[in-house]
Design a protein around this motif. Structure first.
Motif, mmCIF file in Angstrom:
data_model
loop_
_atom_site.group_PDB
_atom_site.id
_atom_site.type_symbol
_atom_site.label_atom_id
_atom_site.label_comp_id
_atom_site.label_asym_id
_atom_site.label_seq_id
_atom_site.Cartn_x
_atom_site.Cartn_y
_atom_site.Cartn_z
ATOM 1 N N ARG A 71 0.796 -1.213 -0.058
ATOM 2 C CA ARG A 71 -0.011 0.161 -0.079
ATOM 3 C C ARG A 71 0.832 1.188 -0.019
ATOM 4 O O ARG A 71 0.557 2.067 -0.646
ATOM 5 N N ASN A 72 2.128 1.252 0.732
ATOM 6 C CA ASN A 72 3.164 2.241 0.733
ATOM 7 C C ASN A 72 3.417 2.368 -0.520
ATOM 8 O O ASN A 72 3.943 3.533 -1.002
ATOM 9 N N GLN A 73 3.839 1.514 -1.328
ATOM 10 C CA GLN A 73 4.703 1.315 -2.428
ATOM 11 C C GLN A 73 3.683 2.009 -3.513
ATOM 12 O O GLN A 73 4.284 2.909 -4.353
ATOM 13 N N MET A 74 2.115 2.095 -3.436
ATOM 14 C CA MET A 74 1.508 2.520 -4.389
ATOM 15 C C MET A 74 1.556 4.093 -4.531
ATOM 16 O O MET A 74 1.575 4.649 -5.626
ATOM 17 N N THR A 75 1.966 4.894 -3.309
ATOM 18 C CA THR A 75 2.109 6.171 -3.505
ATOM 19 C C THR A 75 3.222 6.613 -4.452
ATOM 20 O O THR A 75 3.175 7.465 -5.332
ATOM 21 N N SER A 76 4.342 5.942 -4.116
ATOM 22 C CA SER A 76 5.540 6.189 -5.079
ATOM 23 C C SER A 76 5.205 5.673 -6.379
ATOM 24 O O SER A 76 5.697 6.183 -7.307
ATOM 25 N N ILE A 77 4.665 4.608 -6.737
ATOM 26 C CA ILE A 77 4.260 4.222 -8.090
ATOM 27 C C ILE A 77 3.502 5.099 -8.841
ATOM 28 O O ILE A 77 3.508 5.544 -10.021
ATOM 29 N N ASP A 78 2.351 5.679 -8.036
ATOM 30 C CA ASP A 78 1.612 6.853 -8.559
ATOM 31 C C ASP A 78 2.388 7.949 -9.150
ATOM 32 O O ASP A 78 2.053 8.409 -9.883
ATOM 33 N N ALA A 79 3.427 8.208 -8.143
ATOM 34 C CA ALA A 79 4.229 9.220 -8.594
ATOM 35 C C ALA A 79 4.932 8.978 -9.794
ATOM 36 O O ALA A 79 5.083 9.679 -10.798
ATOM 37 N N SER A 80 5.311 7.935 -9.946
ATOM 38 C CA SER A 80 6.366 7.412 -11.138
ATOM 39 C C SER A 80 5.226 7.290 -12.160
ATOM 40 O O SER A 80 5.839 7.679 -13.383
ATOM 41 N N LEU A 81 4.274 6.788 -12.173
ATOM 42 C CA LEU A 81 3.233 6.819 -13.200
ATOM 43 C C LEU A 81 3.002 8.091 -13.968
ATOM 44 O O LEU A 81 2.956 8.357 -15.272
ATOM 45 N N ALA A 82 2.896 9.326 -12.942
ATOM 46 C CA ALA A 82 2.493 10.568 -13.387
ATOM 47 C C ALA A 82 3.534 11.093 -14.129
ATOM 48 O O ALA A 82 3.558 11.649 -15.168
ATOM 49 N N PHE A 83 4.960 10.781 -13.684
ATOM 50 C CA PHE A 83 6.188 11.480 -14.334
ATOM 51 C C PHE A 83 6.322 10.421 -15.512
ATOM 52 O O PHE A 83 6.722 11.162 -16.657
ATOM 53 N N ARG A 142 2.994 1.031 -15.376
ATOM 54 C CA ARG A 142 1.657 0.653 -15.278
ATOM 55 C C ARG A 142 1.654 -0.869 -14.813
ATOM 56 O O ARG A 142 0.950 -1.374 -14.013
ATOM 57 N N THR A 143 2.491 -1.878 -15.563
ATOM 58 C CA THR A 143 2.504 -3.242 -14.865
ATOM 59 C C THR A 143 2.829 -3.276 -13.523
ATOM 60 O O THR A 143 2.424 -4.139 -12.756
ATOM 61 N N GLU A 144 4.040 -2.648 -13.254
ATOM 62 C CA GLU A 144 4.235 -2.666 -11.661
ATOM 63 C C GLU A 144 3.209 -2.129 -10.663
ATOM 64 O O GLU A 144 2.999 -2.798 -9.596
ATOM 65 N N ARG A 145 2.365 -0.953 -11.253
ATOM 66 C CA ARG A 145 1.119 -0.594 -10.515
ATOM 67 C C ARG A 145 0.138 -1.838 -10.225
ATOM 68 O O ARG A 145 -0.383 -2.081 -9.223
ATOM 69 N N LEU A 146 -0.143 -2.500 -11.648
ATOM 70 C CA LEU A 146 -1.086 -3.521 -11.323
ATOM 71 C C LEU A 146 -0.454 -4.772 -10.603
ATOM 72 O O LEU A 146 -1.570 -5.185 -9.821
ATOM 73 N N GLN A 147 0.825 -5.075 -10.522
ATOM 74 C CA GLN A 147 1.271 -6.133 -9.844
ATOM 75 C C GLN A 147 1.260 -5.758 -8.155
ATOM 76 O O GLN A 147 1.041 -6.729 -7.455
ATOM 77 N N ALA A 148 1.436 -4.682 -7.834
ATOM 78 C CA ALA A 148 1.362 -4.208 -6.630
ATOM 79 C C ALA A 148 -0.148 -4.189 -6.161
ATOM 80 O O ALA A 148 -0.068 -4.540 -4.979
ATOM 81 N N ALA A 149 -0.781 -3.923 -6.714
ATOM 82 C CA ALA A 149 -2.419 -4.117 -6.503
ATOM 83 C C ALA A 149 -2.730 -5.429 -6.139
ATOM 84 O O ALA A 149 -3.497 -5.801 -5.266
ATOM 85 N N TYR A 150 -2.380 -6.224 -7.156
ATOM 86 C CA TYR A 150 -2.669 -7.696 -7.390
ATOM 87 C C TYR A 150 -1.978 -8.133 -5.909
ATOM 88 O O TYR A 150 -2.658 -9.182 -5.295
ATOM 89 N N ASN A 151 -0.765 -8.076 -5.434
ATOM 90 C CA ASN A 151 0.094 -8.495 -4.539
ATOM 91 C C ASN A 151 -0.728 -7.947 -3.046
ATOM 92 O O ASN A 151 -0.923 -8.593 -2.090
ATOM 93 N N TYR A 152 -1.168 -6.828 -3.034
ATOM 94 C CA TYR A 152 -2.126 -6.249 -1.914
ATOM 95 C C TYR A 152 -3.098 -7.144 -1.653
ATOM 96 O O TYR A 152 -3.487 -7.568 -0.495
#
Length: 484
Positions: A395-407, A440-450
């Motif tokens: 869940r904490n990773q999702m914040t940094s991943i969202d920032a990476s996605l925006a970038f 995008r794939t990393e974000r999906l994988q993080a949500a799946y793992n969560y």
């Protein structure tokens, strides 16, 4: 389990639609998937049969208190008749009669002749008195009623009840494990499907870049190496797309196996991330109270204690009432009684120390199970903490991943604008697109793992049936590959 039943009832009207003619995609929500799994999965059916078997065993143990009634029949042919042989008394009797008749006490010839006529046939007869014919048979019944077995019957009944509860907990464990397995495969199919969409976008973009690169190379605007680099990335993207499609087929087959029903499923419940969850202590307390594995270990300890009581009963006397009667007799002597009742007592004095050693072994078993129970409680607490921390980490990773996605999205937009102005190469643009696909794939994988860790956490806590309620929470943020 009440929540599970509500899910099954709520989706009962939707289930018939799952049996309609196959279409390209069969839409399936998570709650419908749980209802189908809890209805069709063979593992759950096997657990139900095990519960029924334990229930019947518990009912069978009640019969130990009841009288045992048997009807028996037998026929026998003996080696000889049973009786008393008086033939050895013939000679003394003949001598005694001769002395009386020759003593002169009786002088009348007629009387003497009459007495002699009576004695001769009697002395010539067989003086064997038959009591029982060698051929005999009978049909009868017997009743045995245990009065006191030293507590053995009570221990057996309590053990049967414990086994029944253990079977129920085993069924709960199977249900929770199936829900976790379903979440893994249901969201696994959702993940694989969205990864295919991401890979397809990459392939489509590469195809456009390759067309541009070929045209630019013909006009002498780029070197051949740049066009070859685009072709290389195009082939790589197509290979990853093919692998992603194969992964979809594999996960879809696994999902059908969990559901117990074949179809071309399309998950419609999205993966999610919760903004807030309960504290770690909440799940640890639930695990200690409701974890099926811990409950089974506790029941095993109770069962071991009943084993100690059962072995202790071997040192006590056993008392039983009994009775029997004969309904039909064939050539059975009338000397024997036709019915009998009584009470029997059995006290075992010595059996080679067999009882003592078994009683000691039962106590050691109870102590061993007690230690295992303590260790199992600690292991489950550590497991809950591990799953909880890993889940919070994603869940904490999702914040940094969202920032990476925006970038990554802004970086791609800048490279596209620069490419149109001739200020950036196609290589930079391709790298920007691949970077966006990777995020995008990393974000999906993080949500799946969560979501998978959440399902496993609820399973360890003994509340897997509440997973759909977590997905419906107001703070549950759906995760898509093309949306923030």
């Amino acid at each position: 389990m009440k929540t599970v039943l509500k899910i099954v009832i709520a989706t009962a009207t939707a289930l018939p639609t799952l049996g309609l003619a196959q279409t390209d995609k069969q839409m399936l929500s998570l709650e419908e998937a749980i209802a189908v799994t809890l209805t069709e999965n063979p593992a759950l059916k096997a657990a139900e049969y095990e519960e029924r078997a334990a229930q019947q065993e518990r009912r069978a143990a009640i019969g130990l208190r009841m009288p045992q009634i048997n009807v028996t029949g037998a026929y026998a042919y003996l080696g000889k008749d049973i009786g008393v042989d008086f033939n050895n008394l013939k000679d003394p009797t003949r001598e005694f009669a001769g002395k009386i008749l020759g003593s002169g006490l009786i002088t009348d010839p007629t009387i003497l002749q009459g007495i002699q006529g009576l004695l001769n046939p009697m002395l010539e007869a067989d003086w064997f008195l038959k009591v029982q014919d060698r051929s005999l048979g009978f049909v009868g019944g017997e009743v045995t009623l245990p009065i006191w077995m030293g507590g053995k019957i009570n221990a057996a009944n309590r053990a049967a009840k414990i086994n029944e509860k253990s079977a129920v907990e085993q069924g709960n464990q199977t249900r929770n494990a199936l829900i976790s397995e379903l979440v893994e495969r249901y969201f696994g199919l959702s993940l694989a499907t969205q990864v295919v969409a991401v890979r397809q976008q990459v392939v489509d973009g590469m195809r456009r870049h390759l067309e541009d690169a070929v045209a630019l190379e013909k006009n002498g605007m780029i070197a051949q190496s740049e066009r070859l680099y685009v072709e290389f990335k195009m082939a790589e993207a197509e290979r990853e797309l093919a692998n992603a499609k194969l992964q979809v087929q594999t996960v879809a087959s696994a999902l059908s196996n969990t559901l117990g029903r074949e179809n071309n499923w399309q998950p419609i419940t999205t993966m999610f991330i919760l903004s807030q969850v309960e504290e770690l202590a909440y799940y640890q307390d639930l695990a200690q109270a409701r974890n099926p594995l811990l409950n089974q270990v506790s029941l095993k300890r109770q069962l071991a204690e009943e084993g100690v009581r059962a072995q202790r009963a071997e040192f006590l006397p056993q008392v039983a009432a009994m009775g029997g009667a004969s309904f039909y007799n064939y050539q059975v002597t009338g000397i024997l009684p036709r019915w009998a009742v009584g009470v029997g007592v059995n006290i075992k004095l010595f059996d080679g120390l067999n009882r003592e050693y078994k009683y000691s072994a039962a106590k050691q078993t109870a102590r061993r199970v007690g230690e295992l129970q303590n260790k199992a409680g600690q292991d489950v607490a550590i497991l809950v903490e591990k799953l909880y921390n890993q889940m919070m980490n994603y869940r904490n990773q999702m914040t940094s991943i969202d920032a990476s996605l925006a970038f990554a999205e802004e970086y791609l937009r800048m490279k596209q604008a620069a490419f149109k102005e001739g200020m950036s190469s196609s290589t930079d643009l391709i790298d920007a697109e691949l970077n966006l696909a990777g995020v995008r794939t990393e974000r999906l994988q993080a949500a799946y793992n969560y979501d998978l860790l959440l399902a496993q956490l609820l399973e360890a806590s003994g509340i897997s049936d509440e997973f759909p309620a977590y997905a419906r929470r107001n703070d549950a943020r759906p995760i898509h590959f093309d949306k923030k």
